[in-house]
Design an enzyme around this catalytic site. Structure first.
Site, PDB file in Angstrom:
ATOM      1  NE  ARG A   8      -3.860   2.046   2.565  1.00 20.90           N
ATOM      2  CZ  ARG A   8      -3.819   2.962   3.514  1.00 20.90           C
ATOM      3  NH1 ARG A   8      -2.831   2.946   4.418  1.00 20.90           N
ATOM      4  NH2 ARG A   8      -4.742   3.894   3.585  1.00 20.90           N
ATOM      5  CG  ASN A  20      -4.531   7.165   5.459  1.00 21.69           C
ATOM      6  OD1 ASN A  20      -4.501   5.945   5.588  1.00 21.69           O
ATOM      7  ND2 ASN A  20      -4.166   8.001   6.424  1.00 21.69           N
ATOM      8  CD  GLU A  21      -5.715   6.635   9.655  1.00 18.73           C
ATOM      9  OE1 GLU A  21      -5.528   7.717  10.248  1.00 18.73           O
ATOM     10  OE2 GLU A  21      -5.075   5.594   9.909  1.00 18.73           O
ATOM     11  CG  HIS A  33      -6.554   2.172   8.976  1.00 10.48           C
ATOM     12  ND1 HIS A  33      -6.025   3.392   8.602  1.00 10.48           N
ATOM     13  CD2 HIS A  33      -6.752   1.479   7.821  1.00 10.48           C
ATOM     14  CE1 HIS A  33      -5.910   3.427   7.282  1.00 10.48           C
ATOM     15  NE2 HIS A  33      -6.351   2.281   6.781  1.00 10.48           N
ATOM     16  CE1 TYR A  63      -1.385   1.535  13.700  1.00 11.92           C
ATOM     17  CE2 TYR A  63      -3.357   2.294  12.564  1.00 11.92           C
ATOM     18  CZ  TYR A  63      -2.018   1.949  12.542  1.00 11.92           C
ATOM     19  OH  TYR A  63      -1.303   2.017  11.366  1.00 11.92           O
ATOM     20  CD  GLU A  71      -2.607   3.107   8.135  1.00 10.52           C
ATOM     21  OE1 GLU A  71      -2.441   3.354   9.352  1.00 10.52           O
ATOM     22  OE2 GLU A  71      -2.653   3.974   7.255  1.00 10.52           O
ATOM     23  CD1 TRP A  77       2.528   2.754  10.364  1.00  6.40           C
ATOM     24  CD2 TRP A  77       1.427   3.067   8.433  1.00  6.40           C
ATOM     25  NE1 TRP A  77       2.879   3.998   9.886  1.00  6.40           N
ATOM     26  CE2 TRP A  77       2.220   4.221   8.701  1.00  6.40           C
ATOM     27  CE3 TRP A  77       0.660   3.029   7.262  1.00  6.40           C
ATOM     28  CZ2 TRP A  77       2.241   5.310   7.838  1.00  6.40           C
ATOM     29  CZ3 TRP A  77       0.689   4.121   6.420  1.00  6.40           C
ATOM     30  CH2 TRP A  77       1.473   5.248   6.710  1.00  6.40           C
TER      31      TRP A  77
END
Length: 443
Positions: A78, A155-156, A222, A224, A251, A280
């Site tokens: 990516r 992205n985001e 994503h 996290y 990610e 990531w």
């Protein structure tokens, strides 16, 4: 930068959209396509992403990174690009070179515009509409690359504020890309700095998918600090699987300033359920998250502990990545067969203690369908040492003395042949905490 917030307290809305409601698009010879919640390459072969993110726009000189991640086994990269609004614009010639480099290294290229990051909260972030302008300016470069390139719109694209228009804005963006002639598979990021703690993407993904006239959209979460338990990971991904909607983990990391993600569950659940992921990131992180570098100073001979985990660990890239067949190879099946074949019908279950402390523990049971699809399941075991269960998720548990019976909930009962799901629970113990044998019955 991702921001940690607890999940919204609203009642969970199951995605119960039948796959047939979206139709079954034929595998387009021109490029990637989506059907039944899965991604297929131009040869009609299922493709599961196993790769990394690479910060090309900030390190354009590090072109050897593509060959290096390929040598370590990745099948996808990516690539961070900029529209020129927040960082130096990646020109048409530069993007063409990125695509050429990916192809030369037999990597699928996911291209993303990073300038949208945190829109509505981050100063200078751009709208999805502005990102679409950039993609349309690259139309001549992208044309004919549908077999090798996936377009990640932005992205985001929203922070933790002003994200209510996520569904409408993405539907409009997809319509504009299609009207502009892009026939590629499109990837859509979640709001809330990509982590969707508000469940905005989860609860509106079906409508965004339906808004794509090509029915060729993939959703990206994503993971996290918001995803720091196995229950949160399996529930979120499982709802997309149950709805027949394609989902990838675009990610994730092993640690973050907003919390401690459960990377082992991300990798294990994704492998068991055919879900793609992109860690990531390869190298070059700053701003306090330098620990997310997989290679020190872009050196593939100097992998960090995170790099070793991603590339060489259990359920990592070397174990699970399969090269896309569009590059001419004939890879083995995407999901390696288990060492012990499942029964011809029915299901099997395995019991694991994932965490334990004095007087308490967390358990997980994985249910796997046999050689035929099932529409429901129940798992049963009997504790031998006086253990008890106090709460559970992703299953309905009942107890009769020492015997515990777990039944599927509405969104994880249907399993394709060989597919798996899991549920977890919190229990108590005294003396010892022996692992019981678990039986599984399918319906």
């Amino acid at each position: 930068m991702k921001t940690r917030l607890s999940a919204a307290g609203a009642a969970l809305l199951a995605l119960v959209v039948a796959v047939l409601a979206f139709g079954q698009p034929a595998h387009a010879a021109a490029g990637f396509s989506v059907a039944g919640g899965k991604l297929y390459d131009a040869n009609g072969t299922e493709f599961i992403m196993r790769g990394v993110n690479h910060a090309h726009t900030w390190y354009p000189q590090e072109t050897s990174s593509f060959a290096n991640v390929k040598a370590l086994g990745a099948n996808t990269v990516r690539v961070v690009l900029s529209s020129g609004d927040r960082w130096t614009r990646n020109t048409n010639a530069d993007v063409a070179n990125v695509i050429s480099t990916c192809k030369a290294n037999r990597l699928i290229c996911v291209l993303e515009v990073h300038d949208t990051t945190g829109y509505g909260e981050q100063s200078g972030a751009i709208t999805l509409a502005r990102a679409v302008d950039y993609w349309l300016s690259l139309a001549d470069v992208l044309a004919g690359q549908e077999r090798y390139v996936i377009v990640n719109i932005g992205n985001e694209p929203y922070g933790n504020q002003n994200y209510a228009s996520w569904a409408t804005d993405n539907a409009t963006a997809i319509s504009r890309l299609r009207a502009g002639g892009l026939t590629h598979t499109i990837m859509v990021d979640a709001p809330n700095w990509g982590q969707d703690w508000s469940f905005t993407m989860r609860d509106n993904a079906a409508s965004v998918f339906a808004a794509d006239p090509a029915r060729n959209t993939v959703f990206s979460i994503h993971m996290y600090g918001v995803f720091d338990t196995a229950a949160e990971i399996s529930d979120y991904l499982g709802r997309f699987r149950a709805a027949g909607l394609p989902i990838v983990v675009g990610e994730f990391g092993f640690n973050h300033s907003d919390g401690d993600p459960d990377e082992d569950t991300i990798l294990a659940y994704s492998q068991a359920n055919g879900i793609g992921w992109l860690g990531w990131s390869w190298s070059g992180n700053g701003g306090g998250v330098e620990y997310l570098d997989m290679a020190t100073a872009f050196d593939p001979a100097s992998l960090t502990s995170w790099g070793q985990r991603i590339f060489n660990g259990a359920n990592g890239i070397r174990q699970t990545a399969r090269e896309a067949t569009v590059f001419g190879g004939t890879p083995p099946p995407t999901t390696p067969p288990p060492t012990t074949p499942p029964p011809a019908g029915g299901c099997t279950a395995t019991y694991t203690v994932t965490n334990q402390w004095q007087g308490g523990f967390q358990g997980e049971v994985k249910v796997t369908a046999g050689a035929t699809a099932i529409t429901g399941w129940s798992a049963r075991w009997t504790f031998a040492n006086g253990q008890s269960v106090s709460q559970a998720w992703n299953a309905t548990l009942t107890s009769s003395g020492a015997t515990v019976t777990a039944r599927n909930v509405d969104y994880n009962g249907r399993l394709a042949a060989g597919a798996s799901t899991s549920f977890g629970f919190i229990g108590g113990w005294t003396g010892s905490n022996a692992r019981p044998e678990v039986s599984c019955t399918a319906s």
